[in-house]
Design a protein around this motif. Structure first.
Motif, PDB file in Angstrom:
ATOM      1  N   GLU A   5       7.547   1.544   6.530  1.00  7.42           N
ATOM      2  CA  GLU A   5       6.688   2.430   6.271  1.00  7.42           C
ATOM      3  C   GLU A   5       5.767   2.054   5.220  1.00  7.42           C
ATOM      4  OE1 GLU A   5       9.862   5.182   4.588  1.00  7.42           O
ATOM      5  OE2 GLU A   5       9.943   5.959   6.345  1.00  7.42           O
ATOM      6  N   THR A   6       4.997   2.835   4.211  1.00 13.76           N
ATOM      7  CA  THR A   6       3.876   2.831   2.798  1.00 13.76           C
ATOM      8  C   THR A   6       5.112   2.554   2.204  1.00 13.76           C
ATOM      9  OG1 THR A   6       2.251   2.674   4.620  1.00 13.76           O
ATOM     10  CG2 THR A   6       1.808   2.819   2.184  1.00 13.76           C
ATOM     11  N   PRO A   7       4.954   1.576   1.177  1.00 14.18           N
ATOM     12  CA  PRO A   7       6.083   2.081   0.279  1.00 14.18           C
ATOM     13  C   PRO A   7       5.628   3.045  -0.569  1.00 14.18           C
ATOM     14  CG  PRO A   7       5.790  -0.700   0.451  1.00 14.18           C
ATOM     15  CD  PRO A   7       4.855  -0.075   1.308  1.00 14.18           C
ATOM     16  N   ALA A   8       6.734   3.262  -1.164  1.00 14.12           N
ATOM     17  CA  ALA A   8       6.196   4.527  -2.012  1.00 14.12           C
ATOM     18  C   ALA A   8       4.733   4.302  -2.971  1.00 14.12           C
ATOM     19  CB  ALA A   8       7.587   5.142  -2.348  1.00 14.12           C
ATOM     20  N   SER A   9       5.588   2.669  -3.956  1.00 11.85           N
ATOM     21  CA  SER A   9       4.792   2.304  -4.628  1.00 11.85           C
ATOM     22  C   SER A   9       3.197   2.649  -4.646  1.00 11.85           C
ATOM     23  CB  SER A   9       4.593   0.783  -4.736  1.00 11.85           C
ATOM     24  OG  SER A   9       4.756   0.455  -4.293  1.00 11.85           O
ATOM     25  N   GLU A  10       2.127   2.214  -3.409  1.00 13.19           N
ATOM     26  CA  GLU A  10       1.273   2.445  -2.066  1.00 13.19           C
ATOM     27  C   GLU A  10       0.810   3.464  -2.138  1.00 13.19           C
ATOM     28  OE1 GLU A  10      -0.194  -0.748  -2.726  1.00 13.19           O
ATOM     29  OE2 GLU A  10       0.847  -1.565  -4.388  1.00 13.19           O
ATOM     30  N   ARG A  11       1.325   4.496  -2.597  1.00 11.90           N
ATOM     31  CA  ARG A  11       1.363   5.927  -1.920  1.00 11.90           C
ATOM     32  C   ARG A  11       0.414   6.948  -2.964  1.00 11.90           C
ATOM     33  NH1 ARG A  11       4.012   7.693   2.956  1.00 11.90           N
ATOM     34  NH2 ARG A  11       5.578   6.314   4.269  1.00 11.90           N
ATOM     35  N   PRO A  61      -1.059   8.301   4.148  1.00 10.76           N
ATOM     36  CA  PRO A  61       0.011   7.613   2.959  1.00 10.76           C
ATOM     37  C   PRO A  61       0.147   8.689   1.594  1.00 10.76           C
ATOM     38  CG  PRO A  61      -0.382   5.353   4.477  1.00 10.76           C
ATOM     39  CD  PRO A  61      -1.841   6.421   4.011  1.00 10.76           C
ATOM     40  N   VAL A  62       1.099   9.344   1.787  1.00 11.98           N
ATOM     41  CA  VAL A  62       1.401  10.566  -0.137  1.00 11.98           C
ATOM     42  C   VAL A  62       2.363  10.315  -0.411  1.00 11.98           C
ATOM     43  CG1 VAL A  62      -1.535  11.937   0.280  1.00 11.98           C
ATOM     44  CG2 VAL A  62       1.091  12.704   1.296  1.00 11.98           C
ATOM     45  N   VAL A  63       2.893  10.685  -1.251  1.00 15.80           N
ATOM     46  CA  VAL A  63       3.906  11.363  -2.086  1.00 15.80           C
ATOM     47  C   VAL A  63       3.722  12.461  -2.979  1.00 15.80           C
ATOM     48  CG1 VAL A  63       5.995  11.427  -3.379  1.00 15.80           C
ATOM     49  CG2 VAL A  63       4.925   8.827  -1.864  1.00 15.80           C
ATOM     50  N   PRO A 178      -7.842   6.594  -2.798  1.00 20.83           N
ATOM     51  CA  PRO A 178      -7.014   5.856  -1.596  1.00 20.83           C
ATOM     52  C   PRO A 178      -6.817   4.798  -2.824  1.00 20.83           C
ATOM     53  CG  PRO A 178      -8.259   6.916  -0.055  1.00 20.83           C
ATOM     54  CD  PRO A 178      -9.125   7.442  -1.338  1.00 20.83           C
ATOM     55  N   LYS A 179      -5.352   4.130  -2.881  1.00 24.25           N
ATOM     56  CA  LYS A 179      -5.253   3.290  -3.546  1.00 24.25           C
ATOM     57  C   LYS A 179      -6.698   2.223  -3.561  1.00 24.25           C
ATOM     58  CE  LYS A 179      -1.386   4.687  -5.029  1.00 24.25           C
ATOM     59  NZ  LYS A 179      -1.324   4.716  -6.295  1.00 24.25           N
ATOM     60  N   GLU A 180      -6.918   1.241  -4.396  1.00 22.86           N
ATOM     61  CA  GLU A 180      -7.852  -0.235  -4.084  1.00 22.86           C
ATOM     62  C   GLU A 180      -7.312  -1.035  -3.210  1.00 22.86           C
ATOM     63  OE1 GLU A 180      -9.901  -3.303  -7.282  1.00 22.86           O
ATOM     64  OE2 GLU A 180      -8.706  -1.570  -7.834  1.00 22.86           O
ATOM     65  N   SER A 181      -8.580  -1.506  -2.379  1.00 23.97           N
ATOM     66  CA  SER A 181      -8.695  -1.993  -1.807  1.00 23.97           C
ATOM     67  C   SER A 181      -8.297  -3.380  -1.616  1.00 23.97           C
ATOM     68  CB  SER A 181      -8.808  -1.506  -0.591  1.00 23.97           C
ATOM     69  OG  SER A 181     -10.214  -1.463   0.260  1.00 23.97           O
ATOM     70  N   GLY A 182      -9.585  -3.503  -2.343  1.00 25.15           N
ATOM     71  CA  GLY A 182      -9.844  -4.889  -3.204  1.00 25.15           C
ATOM     72  C   GLY A 182      -8.371  -5.766  -3.765  1.00 25.15           C
ATOM     73  N   GLY A 365       4.408   3.009  -8.823  1.00 21.52           N
ATOM     74  CA  GLY A 365       2.991   2.556  -8.369  1.00 21.52           C
ATOM     75  C   GLY A 365       2.559   2.608  -9.661  1.00 21.52           C
ATOM     76  N   GLU A 366       0.553   1.973  -9.016  1.00 22.34           N
ATOM     77  CA  GLU A 366       0.174   1.234 -10.709  1.00 22.34           C
ATOM     78  C   GLU A 366      -0.135   1.903 -11.808  1.00 22.34           C
ATOM     79  OE1 GLU A 366      -4.734  -0.052 -11.408  1.00 22.34           O
ATOM     80  OE2 GLU A 366      -4.031  -0.215  -9.569  1.00 22.34           O
ATOM     81  N   ARG A 367      -0.306   3.566 -11.474  1.00 18.03           N
ATOM     82  CA  ARG A 367      -0.432   4.568 -12.656  1.00 18.03           C
ATOM     83  C   ARG A 367       1.177   4.273 -13.328  1.00 18.03           C
ATOM     84  NH1 ARG A 367      -3.041   8.954 -14.600  1.00 18.03           N
ATOM     85  NH2 ARG A 367      -5.034   7.972 -12.725  1.00 18.03           N
ATOM     86  N   GLU A 368       2.096   4.716 -12.981  1.00 12.41           N
ATOM     87  CA  GLU A 368       2.903   4.805 -13.950  1.00 12.41           C
ATOM     88  C   GLU A 368       3.636   3.866 -14.703  1.00 12.41           C
ATOM     89  OE1 GLU A 368       7.444   6.510 -13.686  1.00 12.41           O
ATOM     90  OE2 GLU A 368       6.125   5.897 -11.934  1.00 12.41           O
TER      91      GLU A 368
END
Length: 409
Positions: A5-11, A61-63, A178-182, A365-368
């Protein structure tokens, strides 16, 4: 979380906010096509934030996050409102749900001001369209206009009849990029064929047979860079380095064994930690590195906040609640007061603290993480993380930052 599963921090985190009985839970259920949140005509049915990881097309993938009403009352109500405000810190896209019959209220305006202040993309949703007359619709839209909300920033839905829901999903997809892919954890520091040695103590807090999330994500990023990883325990590092036919590009260690790993790693091999890699990944490495120096200015009786982004069963010798406080006391020689938070708990008011020490934030997540560091910066409270502080206390922080050529410390 399952292994694949995609980690919640990456959703992408999508939050539904509004007053009690505006229909937040119903709208979220309609968007997802699932009964994720309890729906009732009784005000205050949602008493705590409800988080659900899932796949939502076309985002992926979302939360999804349902929250208590922002107009909740009483002592418990105030605590619930606080939980809703905390949820904003992890929100990548906010859906402000309004009762169409009531229009835009003072509480809604205050919440929207906070959403805008935090620079969260948002859309206002007027619910219960199917129950209103055209006159009521006009009155509701007029109230939005008086509140400074333009036509492009709101839409009508009926959660009960499922009308307007597809348009809302499309709007959310536009808002929640979506989260920055780079961005990379470590892959950008490696070339194809490079070798990285990972030092991984067996963590008693991790489920049997599994590595903890930072280790999993680092290994995955190394593989995506077409590089190779060798994973060893701390007591096998020295002999492993002697046996390798090629010199590793770097050694990455768990912070708890930083000093031993530094002693066993030759000076010509770059060394860093999982915690430091995550600080860079979350965008707060330089701030955290500078924050570690605040140890030297702590005074007797000052408070130190130690905060973890996850919740787990505390083991004997836990790093956050046992080892770090002991190391800090020994380094400073001061009598300090330590306070602890975990999971979503993080104080809004930090003025009473001399230092905030945070985990690497692999579950956040990055925002938090950005919000938490921003909160400390605005209140002029230094903040660092576990790995960086440990490296500083052991005198190896500068060495552990040498793998980042653009880093200034």
């Amino acid at each position: 979380m399952g292994l694949n599963e995609t980690p919640a921090s990456e959703r992408v985190h999508i939050g539904f906010f509004g007053k009690r009985n505006a229909g937040k839970s119903s709208v979220m259920n309609a968007v997802t096509g699932q009964n994720l949140a309890v729906v009732s005509q009784v005000k205050g049915t949602t008493t705590d934030p409800v988080l659900k990881s899932m796949e939502l097309l076309p985002l992926g993938p979302v939360v999804m996050m349902d929250t208590p009403g922002i107009d909740d009352e009483g002592e418990l109500g105030s605590l619930r409102v606080g939980k809703s405000r905390q949820t904003l810190n992890k929100t990548d896209a906010a859906v402000l749900v309004l009762d169409g019959a009531e229009g835009f209220s003072r509480e809604d305006a205050e919440l929207l001001d906070l959403i805008r202040k935090k620079e969260i993309p948002w859309v206002a949703v007027l619910n219960k369209r199917d129950k209103l007359t055209e006159e009521q619709v006009c009155q509701a839209e007029d109230s939005l206009g008086r509140g400074g909300i333009e036509k492009k920033d709101f839409l009508w839905v009926s959660a009960e009849k499922k009308t307007g829901i597809e348009e809302l999903k499309e709007r959310i997809a536009l808002l929640a990029k979506p989260k920055e892919s780079g961005k990379r954890l470590v892959g950008d520091l490696l070339s194809p064929g490079d070798l990285a040695v990972l030092v991984v103590p067996v963590d008693k807090a991790a489920p049997k047979g599994r590595l903890i999330l930072p280790q999993q994500q680092t290994i995955r990023d190394i593989l995506e860079a077409d590089a190779c990883s060798v994973v060893v325990k701390e007591n096998a590092l020295k002999q492993t380095l002697e046996k390798l036919a090629v010199k590793p590009k770097m050694v990455i260690t768990d912070s708890q064994v930083f000093q031993k790993v530094a002693e066993d790693t030759p000076a010509d091999i770059p060394l860093t930690s999982f915690s430091i890699l995550f600080a860079r990944y979350k965008g707060n490495l330089e701030t955290a590195a500078k924050g570690a120096k605040a140890l030297e200015t702590l005074k007797d009786g000052e408070k130190v906040l130690i905060s973890e982004g996850c919740t787990h069963h505390r083991q004997c010798g836990d790093i956050g609640t046992v080892k770090l406080p002991a190391w800090i006391q020994k380094h400073t020689g001061k009598k300090l007061e330590f306070l602890f938070t975990s999971g979503t708990e993080f104080p809004e008011h930090l003025e009473d603290y001399g230092l905030v020490v945070h985990c690497g934030g692999c579950m956040l997540g990055e925002r938090e993480m950005r919000c938490r560091y921003s909160c400390a910066r605005e209140q002029q409270v230094p903040m660092t993380n576990y790995g960086i502080l440990i490296a500083y206390m052991k005198g190896i922080l500068e060495r552990s930052l040498e793998v980042f050529p653009d880093m200034t410390f």
